[in-house]
Design a protein around this motif. Structure first.
Motif, PDB file in Angstrom:
ATOM      1  N   VAL A 155       1.980 -14.938 -13.239  1.00 25.77           N
ATOM      2  CA  VAL A 155       2.514 -14.559 -11.935  1.00 25.77           C
ATOM      3  C   VAL A 155       2.547 -15.798 -11.055  1.00 25.77           C
ATOM      4  O   VAL A 155       1.667 -16.667 -11.146  1.00 25.77           O
ATOM      5  CB  VAL A 155       1.669 -13.436 -11.286  1.00 25.77           C
ATOM      6  CG1 VAL A 155       0.215 -13.873 -11.083  1.00 25.77           C
ATOM      7  CG2 VAL A 155       2.270 -12.992  -9.961  1.00 25.77           C
ATOM      8  N   ALA A 159       3.463 -17.060  -6.825  1.00 25.86           N
ATOM      9  CA  ALA A 159       3.589 -16.501  -5.478  1.00 25.86           C
ATOM     10  C   ALA A 159       3.500 -17.599  -4.434  1.00 25.86           C
ATOM     11  O   ALA A 159       2.930 -18.671  -4.671  1.00 25.86           O
ATOM     12  CB  ALA A 159       2.502 -15.458  -5.224  1.00 25.86           C
ATOM     13  N   TRP A 195      -6.928 -13.237  -8.141  1.00 30.29           N
ATOM     14  CA  TRP A 195      -6.692 -12.789  -9.509  1.00 30.29           C
ATOM     15  C   TRP A 195      -7.011 -11.301  -9.647  1.00 30.29           C
ATOM     16  O   TRP A 195      -6.258 -10.537 -10.257  1.00 30.29           O
ATOM     17  CB  TRP A 195      -7.519 -13.615 -10.482  1.00 30.29           C
ATOM     18  CG  TRP A 195      -7.180 -13.354 -11.917  1.00 30.29           C
ATOM     19  CD1 TRP A 195      -6.223 -13.993 -12.666  1.00 30.29           C
ATOM     20  CD2 TRP A 195      -7.779 -12.385 -12.787  1.00 30.29           C
ATOM     21  NE1 TRP A 195      -6.195 -13.467 -13.942  1.00 30.29           N
ATOM     22  CE2 TRP A 195      -7.136 -12.486 -14.041  1.00 30.29           C
ATOM     23  CE3 TRP A 195      -8.798 -11.437 -12.625  1.00 30.29           C
ATOM     24  CZ2 TRP A 195      -7.489 -11.674 -15.126  1.00 30.29           C
ATOM     25  CZ3 TRP A 195      -9.134 -10.627 -13.704  1.00 30.29           C
ATOM     26  CH2 TRP A 195      -8.489 -10.753 -14.929  1.00 30.29           C
ATOM     27  N   TYR A 200      -7.095  -8.993  -7.204  1.00 33.69           N
ATOM     28  CA  TYR A 200      -6.167  -8.165  -6.429  1.00 33.69           C
ATOM     29  C   TYR A 200      -4.822  -8.007  -7.127  1.00 33.69           C
ATOM     30  O   TYR A 200      -4.241  -6.921  -7.139  1.00 33.69           O
ATOM     31  CB  TYR A 200      -5.932  -8.772  -5.043  1.00 33.69           C
ATOM     32  CG  TYR A 200      -7.170  -8.994  -4.209  1.00 33.69           C
ATOM     33  CD1 TYR A 200      -8.353  -8.303  -4.463  1.00 33.69           C
ATOM     34  CD2 TYR A 200      -7.158  -9.916  -3.162  1.00 33.69           C
ATOM     35  CE1 TYR A 200      -9.485  -8.526  -3.701  1.00 33.69           C
ATOM     36  CE2 TYR A 200      -8.282 -10.136  -2.393  1.00 33.69           C
ATOM     37  CZ  TYR A 200      -9.449  -9.445  -2.663  1.00 33.69           C
ATOM     38  OH  TYR A 200     -10.560  -9.676  -1.904  1.00 33.69           O
ATOM     39  N   LEU A 201      -4.330  -9.086  -7.712  1.00 30.93           N
ATOM     40  CA  LEU A 201      -3.014  -9.036  -8.346  1.00 30.93           C
ATOM     41  C   LEU A 201      -3.007  -8.167  -9.603  1.00 30.93           C
ATOM     42  O   LEU A 201      -1.949  -7.661 -10.000  1.00 30.93           O
ATOM     43  CB  LEU A 201      -2.547 -10.452  -8.685  1.00 30.93           C
ATOM     44  CG  LEU A 201      -2.112 -11.306  -7.487  1.00 30.93           C
ATOM     45  CD1 LEU A 201      -2.010 -12.771  -7.885  1.00 30.93           C
ATOM     46  CD2 LEU A 201      -0.775 -10.809  -6.936  1.00 30.93           C
ATOM     47  N   VAL A 220       3.803  -3.926  -5.801  1.00 33.59           N
ATOM     48  CA  VAL A 220       2.876  -4.956  -5.320  1.00 33.59           C
ATOM     49  C   VAL A 220       2.706  -4.826  -3.806  1.00 33.59           C
ATOM     50  O   VAL A 220       3.692  -4.814  -3.068  1.00 33.59           O
ATOM     51  CB  VAL A 220       3.403  -6.363  -5.639  1.00 33.59           C
ATOM     52  CG1 VAL A 220       2.430  -7.427  -5.129  1.00 33.59           C
ATOM     53  CG2 VAL A 220       3.634  -6.534  -7.132  1.00 33.59           C
ATOM     54  N   ILE A 233       6.764 -13.288  -4.528  1.00 33.18           N
ATOM     55  CA  ILE A 233       5.942 -13.098  -5.711  1.00 33.18           C
ATOM     56  C   ILE A 233       6.869 -12.771  -6.879  1.00 33.18           C
ATOM     57  O   ILE A 233       7.908 -12.117  -6.703  1.00 33.18           O
ATOM     58  CB  ILE A 233       4.898 -11.984  -5.488  1.00 33.18           C
ATOM     59  CG1 ILE A 233       3.930 -11.902  -6.677  1.00 33.18           C
ATOM     60  CG2 ILE A 233       5.542 -10.641  -5.230  1.00 33.18           C
ATOM     61  CD1 ILE A 233       2.694 -11.037  -6.387  1.00 33.18           C
TER      62      ILE A 233
END
Length: 240
Positions: free
Chosen positions: A24, A26, A119, A121-122, A206, A235
């Motif tokens: 990912v 962002a 990390w 939270y995503l 998200v 993101i």
């Protein structure tokens, strides 16, 4: 897997879709009172992030600050973008021994905390379906005119995060509304992390905004001060 976790994973895009992605990226801004308290104001304003989704690895770049840092559970490092000398700290969690909420941090303290937090939270709620995680549904919670279902999650010791036990709250639509924890590296400070501003990113729902407050002994949010703000400007998920 609990029924609540199944519903939450489905609402956030489904495990099959999530499993397609490996990384990912962002662009985001992080602020709030914690960073002034810790002596690192504006450190994470205007940053870029690149993270692996199958292991805990996060790279953070601050173009304005001229630095680039990396987080892994066993080592964090930070250095100038021009390749100048890099600071590094191994077994970084040991560096918080004796810390309380007002203890000042250096940049490596701040980087370790931010790396594992972002990390985590995503990856929620998909993270909770991984081997080693234990979940238990708690009684419903009423807030903001809604009824939220709650899931207590016990993290395995192999995952760096705020604390071993955390609680996620999901709305009737199955999306994460609130995420509670105590912060071991801040002497057990409490955090109620509110997720909002959802956006569909390649089929994954998200929250583009997060606001973290303290909570009292009855689990009620304490409105002031705003401890941490996280605002994603962009993101994207990647299959490689």
């Amino acid at each position: 897997m609990s029924t609540l976790l199944e519903q939450a994973i489905h609402a956030h895009g489904g495990i099959d879709n999530w499993d397609r992605f490996r990384t990912v990226s962002a662009e985001l801004d992080i602020g709030g009172a914690v960073w002034h308290l810790k002596g690192q104001p504006d450190l994470f304003q205007g940053i870029e992030l690149a993270a692996a989704l199958r292991r805990q690895h996060v790279a953070i770049t601050s173009t304005a600050g001229g630095w680039r840092g990396t987080f892994e559970p066993d080592v964090v490092g930070i250095g100038a973008m021009n390749g100048a000398a890099r600071e590094e700290r191994r077994t970084p969690r040991d560096a918080y021994q004796g810390h309380t909420q007002p203890t000042r941090w250096d940049r490596l303290h701040a980087l370790y905390f931010t790396g594992y937090a972002l990390w985590t939270y995503l990856a929620i709620p998909f993270l909770y379906a991984r081997p080693g995680f234990r979940t238990e549904e708690l009684p419903d919670w009423h807030e903001s005119g809604e009824t939220w279902r709650r899931l207590k999650v016990t993290f395995p010791e192999t995952i760096a995060s705020h604390s071993r036990e955390q609680v996620s709250y999901f709305g009737e639509d199955g999306l994460l509304r609130r995420h509670d924890y105590t912060v071991d590296v801040m002497g057990g400070a409490r955090g109620a992390n509110y997720a909002s501003g959802y956006r569909n990113v390649r089929g994954v729902m998200v929250p583009m905004s997060r606001r973290v407050f303290a909570y009292d002994d009855t689990m009620q949010k304490i409105d002031e001060p705003l401890l941490v703000s996280i605002d994603f400007r962009s993101i994207d998920f990647h299959t490689e």
